[in-house]
Design a protein around this motif. Sequence first.
Motif, PDB file in Angstrom:
ATOM      1  N   LEU A 110       2.925   0.494  -9.554  1.00 12.98           N
ATOM      2  CA  LEU A 110       2.394   0.789 -10.985  1.00 12.98           C
ATOM      3  C   LEU A 110       2.936   1.016 -11.742  1.00 12.98           C
ATOM      4  O   LEU A 110       2.863   0.939 -13.168  1.00 12.98           O
ATOM      5  N   ILE A 111       3.396   2.845 -11.484  1.00 15.93           N
ATOM      6  CA  ILE A 111       3.872   2.711 -13.029  1.00 15.93           C
ATOM      7  C   ILE A 111       4.734   1.265 -13.485  1.00 15.93           C
ATOM      8  O   ILE A 111       4.950   1.462 -14.547  1.00 15.93           O
ATOM      9  N   ASN A 137       3.578   1.278  -1.251  1.00 21.23           N
ATOM     10  CA  ASN A 137       4.537   2.126  -2.015  1.00 21.23           C
ATOM     11  C   ASN A 137       3.498   1.272  -3.806  1.00 21.23           C
ATOM     12  O   ASN A 137       4.082   1.124  -4.723  1.00 21.23           O
ATOM     13  N   ARG A 138       2.415   1.662  -3.263  1.00 20.35           N
ATOM     14  CA  ARG A 138       1.129   0.768  -4.652  1.00 20.35           C
ATOM     15  C   ARG A 138       1.787   1.812  -6.123  1.00 20.35           C
ATOM     16  O   ARG A 138       2.040   1.373  -7.405  1.00 20.35           O
ATOM     17  N   GLN A 139       1.528   3.273  -6.311  1.00 19.61           N
ATOM     18  CA  GLN A 139       2.236   4.346  -6.834  1.00 19.61           C
ATOM     19  C   GLN A 139       3.481   3.611  -7.651  1.00 19.61           C
ATOM     20  O   GLN A 139       3.148   3.734  -8.790  1.00 19.61           O
ATOM     21  N   GLU A 140       4.611   3.293  -7.118  1.00 20.53           N
ATOM     22  CA  GLU A 140       5.544   3.035  -8.243  1.00 20.53           C
ATOM     23  C   GLU A 140       5.482   1.773  -8.655  1.00 20.53           C
ATOM     24  O   GLU A 140       6.267   1.683  -9.294  1.00 20.53           O
ATOM     25  N   GLU A 152       0.754  -1.213   0.099  1.00 18.97           N
ATOM     26  CA  GLU A 152       0.175   0.193  -0.031  1.00 18.97           C
ATOM     27  C   GLU A 152       0.478   0.539   0.197  1.00 18.97           C
ATOM     28  O   GLU A 152       0.365   2.144  -0.671  1.00 18.97           O
TER      29      GLU A 152
END
Length: 730
Positions: free
Chosen positions: A403-404, A398-401, A396
């Motif tokens: 996803l990229i 580090n979700r954005q990294e 949760e």
Amino acid sequence: GRAAGGASRVCERPKGRKEPGKMDLVPVRRAVLEANSILSSSRDSIQIYETLQTIKRYLGGTQSPPSLKEKEEFIHSHFTTFLQCLVSNLRPDWLELFQSDKEKELWDSFFLEGPADQSFMVLLDSIISTGPSFRLNKVIEVLERFLQRGGLSSLMWEVCKHQSQAGSLVLQEALLSKVVCLPDHLANKLQGGNHPAFSPQNYFPLLGAEIVQVLEKISESLRGGLDCSISFISQVLGKVCVHGRQKEILSVLVPYLVDRTQSDCIWQRMSWRLIESVPDRWMEAVLRGLVQAAPGPAVLSRLLGNLVVKSKKAQFVMTQKLLLLQYRHPTMALQSLLGYLALDSMRRPLLIKVLKELLETWGSSSAVKHSPVEQQLYISKAILICLSHVKDAEIESNRQELLISLMEGMKCHLDSNLPRVRHLGMVVAESISARITPEGPALKFQYEEDEEIRELKSLLTQRPEQALVAEPPGVATNRPPVTSSAVLKPGVKPCLDASEEPGKGADSDLDSDDDLVPYDMSEDKELKKIKAPAYIRDCIEILTGPEDADKYEATMDSLERLIRRNAAAAQEVSVELTKVLLHLEEKSYITGFVGLRQSALVALTVTDPISVSHFLTTEFYSLNYSLRQRMDMLDVLAVAAQELSQPVTPKPERLLSPKQPGIQLLSGDNPYPSNWRQVVEERIKSKTRRFAKVRLQNPAAGDPRVSQKISGRSCIWGFRMENALLSPSA
């Protein structure tokens, strides 16, 4: 001046009297000198035996032992010299003077019962410097007995006890080199006559067992409150591993350490210090061997402790080299390494860091394009193992990294020309999506599962011995299972999980299409996304530009047809296009690529025979052409010559008049008279007005002499080239 000199001498005498111990050591030096003289000159067995007994007294074990100072003086100052004298005076007739076995054993006892470090150095140096002789055989026999009686453990224990003493570093370096390189020295000296005890397969397991004995002594010493060093053992272990003998020595050492560290905290601390004390230049070899030899992450954690946090070198090796730079390690080693990082709270930040770096490499288009498939499989396995250890809270945060990285990596893998790389990307993308969005729609691809993909998916489930923190009872996971069934081609958007579709009402059965008869689509052809080029110059631009699989395939499929249809345009660029096709690398993703290229080259040769055949026959003897390319030239010339040499089918003559109207015979017994053509021609001739007489000629259907000339030239060139290829000078 005399007074001053006398005074100085008077002052020196009391200075000598302050050290009465030196007077007590004179008999030791005198006894050693006399013994060396007797051993060098005497042939009397009784005298030699008595001399050896006198010197043996300084090693202890006799009825009249010497004083402690005399023993230390002999061991530290005279023992090595005495051993060298024993070896240098060793002759066949000298040992024959001793009758009993006890007398013969006396000579060996100096090497087997004396200080192990000095005995080992003298024996090995004597072997290296002695040629084939009785002396060499005897020294090798004593060295083998030295190893069998635990001489190496005594040697290493002596070094560990006195490692802190000044002046011992030089001796330690010499001993370290001799102990590790003993199989090499003996193999170089004895070559084909080497003994089995000195082979690496037997010596290094023995060395591992001797290290275990030394560790037992160190453990007893620590429990007794005595201090000793373990760094020499670490140096021996490191140098053995860097020589490529990890398997032999760790196969003995690791099982023993696993057993002793299970319930003994002192052994755990000893194991940690043993690895921490390995020099940095040998750390990688030791860690690589331990990761492969450890049966699981829990065992590896007991053996290493928090070494990866304390040592920068160990951290670089375990988080960079073993994961990103090397890819030949088995899957068990990956599971042990990443499980080790996940077992302790101090090491878990390194696990998240490793996951991000692995995803960065996985999502790099350059890495996907240029790295071998085996390395990409290795990185994919590491990513899936990391995902099995990462907690939901860490996901949760580090979700954005993640996803990229998922989007970039999925694009790179789906754009690959290799089906295996695409499948790896699909499996990893499905797994990451399932962890990032456990409650939402997950990515689902269609591909055919094989043994490799099933192994990858199994890595997401931890084995019982690898489970880190069990989930609390009553908490069910909402992660959808990652399943797949067929192949998804690049560019096709992934669909959502079927389980996420909204529920259908009770009237959904009324809209069912199960009763509809499906169309027969067995003969349907797949529509091509890329339009085939319409001009030959467009084909040249595609073949010489950036590689595009779809454009390449469409170009090769239509190239021969364009050449034969547009002969004039083909003649303008015939040589240029021939050169491009000749140097074009084989494309495995184009079905029948070799046949398509040869057909295009043959079409060019037939369309412009003189220019293309001249180019091929000239380039055949040029440099920078492979044998395959030269054989292609011969095949093209041969096939083109056969096509040119075939007779041309005559076409019906055409008149230069407008389209003839049809003539309908209305009556007559014979509607098709034999001379109807002549009747028609006479009628046309009589009704046609001509201003000038023009001689109509038949369209040129190909001069047989020209085709024979060209085909003959091609056949002659082909015959010469085949002879040139088959000749030895070629």
